[in-house]
Design a protein around this motif. Structure first.
Motif, PDB file in Angstrom:
ATOM      1  N   ALA A  73     -16.033   9.573 -37.621  1.00  0.00           N
ATOM      2  CA  ALA A  73     -15.293  10.833 -37.567  1.00  0.00           C
ATOM      3  C   ALA A  73     -15.765  11.778 -38.662  1.00  0.00           C
ATOM      4  N   PHE A  74     -15.916  11.246 -39.881  1.00  0.00           N
ATOM      5  CA  PHE A  74     -16.384  12.059 -41.011  1.00  0.00           C
ATOM      6  C   PHE A  74     -17.772  12.636 -40.739  1.00  0.00           C
ATOM      7  N   ILE A  75     -18.689  11.811 -40.278  1.00  0.00           N
ATOM      8  CA  ILE A  75     -20.065  12.255 -40.031  1.00  0.00           C
ATOM      9  C   ILE A  75     -20.106  13.295 -38.914  1.00  0.00           C
ATOM     10  N   LEU A  76     -19.424  13.023 -37.792  1.00  0.00           N
ATOM     11  CA  LEU A  76     -19.439  13.975 -36.677  1.00  0.00           C
ATOM     12  C   LEU A  76     -18.847  15.320 -37.069  1.00  0.00           C
ATOM     13  N   LEU A  77     -17.669  15.304 -37.706  1.00  0.00           N
ATOM     14  CA  LEU A  77     -17.039  16.562 -38.111  1.00  0.00           C
ATOM     15  C   LEU A  77     -17.885  17.303 -39.145  1.00  0.00           C
ATOM     16  N   GLY A  81     -19.598  20.847 -38.522  1.00  0.00           N
ATOM     17  CA  GLY A  81     -19.220  21.906 -39.461  1.00  0.00           C
ATOM     18  C   GLY A  81     -20.416  22.511 -40.173  1.00  0.00           C
ATOM     19  N   MET A  82     -21.345  21.662 -40.632  1.00  0.00           N
ATOM     20  CA  MET A  82     -22.536  22.180 -41.318  1.00  0.00           C
ATOM     21  C   MET A  82     -23.402  23.011 -40.370  1.00  0.00           C
ATOM     22  N   ASN A  83     -23.511  22.587 -39.120  1.00  0.00           N
ATOM     23  CA  ASN A  83     -24.265  23.380 -38.146  1.00  0.00           C
ATOM     24  C   ASN A  83     -23.620  24.743 -37.937  1.00  0.00           C
ATOM     25  N   ALA A 117     -18.117  15.808 -29.147  1.00  0.00           N
ATOM     26  CA  ALA A 117     -18.134  14.894 -30.296  1.00  0.00           C
ATOM     27  C   ALA A 117     -16.739  14.700 -30.874  1.00  0.00           C
ATOM     28  N   ILE A 118     -15.948  15.759 -30.888  1.00  0.00           N
ATOM     29  CA  ILE A 118     -14.568  15.647 -31.367  1.00  0.00           C
ATOM     30  C   ILE A 118     -13.782  14.694 -30.475  1.00  0.00           C
ATOM     31  N   GLY A 119     -14.027  14.752 -29.178  1.00  0.00           N
ATOM     32  CA  GLY A 119     -13.362  13.837 -28.247  1.00  0.00           C
ATOM     33  C   GLY A 119     -13.670  12.384 -28.550  1.00  0.00           C
ATOM     34  N   VAL A 120     -14.919  12.099 -28.912  1.00  0.00           N
ATOM     35  CA  VAL A 120     -15.293  10.732 -29.307  1.00  0.00           C
ATOM     36  C   VAL A 120     -14.486  10.343 -30.544  1.00  0.00           C
ATOM     37  N   THR A 121     -14.390  11.261 -31.495  1.00  0.00           N
ATOM     38  CA  THR A 121     -13.601  11.032 -32.707  1.00  0.00           C
ATOM     39  C   THR A 121     -12.140  10.775 -32.359  1.00  0.00           C
ATOM     40  N   GLY A 174     -13.054  16.432 -41.704  1.00  0.00           N
ATOM     41  CA  GLY A 174     -13.829  15.193 -41.777  1.00  0.00           C
ATOM     42  C   GLY A 174     -13.614  14.477 -43.099  1.00  0.00           C
ATOM     43  N   ILE A 175     -13.634  15.228 -44.188  1.00  0.00           N
ATOM     44  CA  ILE A 175     -13.401  14.650 -45.519  1.00  0.00           C
ATOM     45  C   ILE A 175     -11.987  14.086 -45.607  1.00  0.00           C
TER      46      ILE A 175
END
Length: 187
Positions: A73-77, A81-83, A117-121, A174-175
């Motif tokens: 979840a942290f990595i995906l978010l 976010g960085m993108n 990706a959020i859905g996977v999270t 994510g954090i």
């Protein structure tokens, strides 16, 4: 995950759609409310569907990945976010007045890939998916509707700020998820 967190994530996700809606509004010679409704329906619909699809995919792998779900979840978010923060520098998007099915579907897919990706999270965090996709869809519809109108009036100035804010929100979420699972903070 509570309603407040879902609303914050929905706000972050809707910023991509808002930015594109602002561009759409900028390209319109004559603003009509049906243009804003069409744009809101496309973006809101796709932003609601993609987390559902991601959730369904994520539930297939949830049991085998529960020990690292907070890291996922942290990595995906954070990556999403960085993108968004990186893309906020691109303040001169190609604008097109067309609201045809092909163009709107492509734009809707492009702005909703992060929602997949959020859905996977959501699957890993055991989010009530109906509530999540409803909040995301409605929030994105509203922001897209408003974005078309604002874009028609004000133009590019808001686009980059919206993507920057959305990216920062997703990184913070994510954090927060990572720190909660590591026991650093409790909300």
């Amino acid at each position: 995950m509570g309603k407040l967190e879902l609303i914050v994530i929905a706000l972050g996700l809707s910023m991509d759609a808002f930015a594109v809606a602002v561009s759409k509004g900028l390209s319109l010679k004559h603003m009509k409310y049906r243009y804003a409704v069409i744009t809101g329906c496309y973006f809101g619909g796709f932003q609601a569907f993609m987390p559902l699809l991601g959730y369904l995919l994520g539930t297939q792998f949830k049991d085998s990945l529960t020990s690292i779900d907070h890291w996922i979840a942290f990595i995906l978010l954070s990556v999403i976010g960085m993108n968004m923060v990186r893309e906020s520098d691109n303040v001169h998007p190609k604008t097109d007045e067309s609201l045809n099915v092909k163009d709107m579907t492509i734009l809707s897919l492009a702005t909703s890939m992060d929602a997949l990706a959020i859905g996977v999270t959501f699957a890993f965090l055991q989010v009530h998916i109906a509530e999540g996709i409803t909040i995301i869809g409605i929030t994105t519809f509203i922001f897209s509707f408003i974005g078309v109108k604002i874009g028609n009036i004000f133009g590019y100035r808001l686009k980059s700020n919206a993507e920057l804010a959305g990216g920062i929100i997703l990184i913070i979420m994510g954090i927060k998820i990572l720190f909660e699972h590591l026991g650093v903070i409790r909300f």
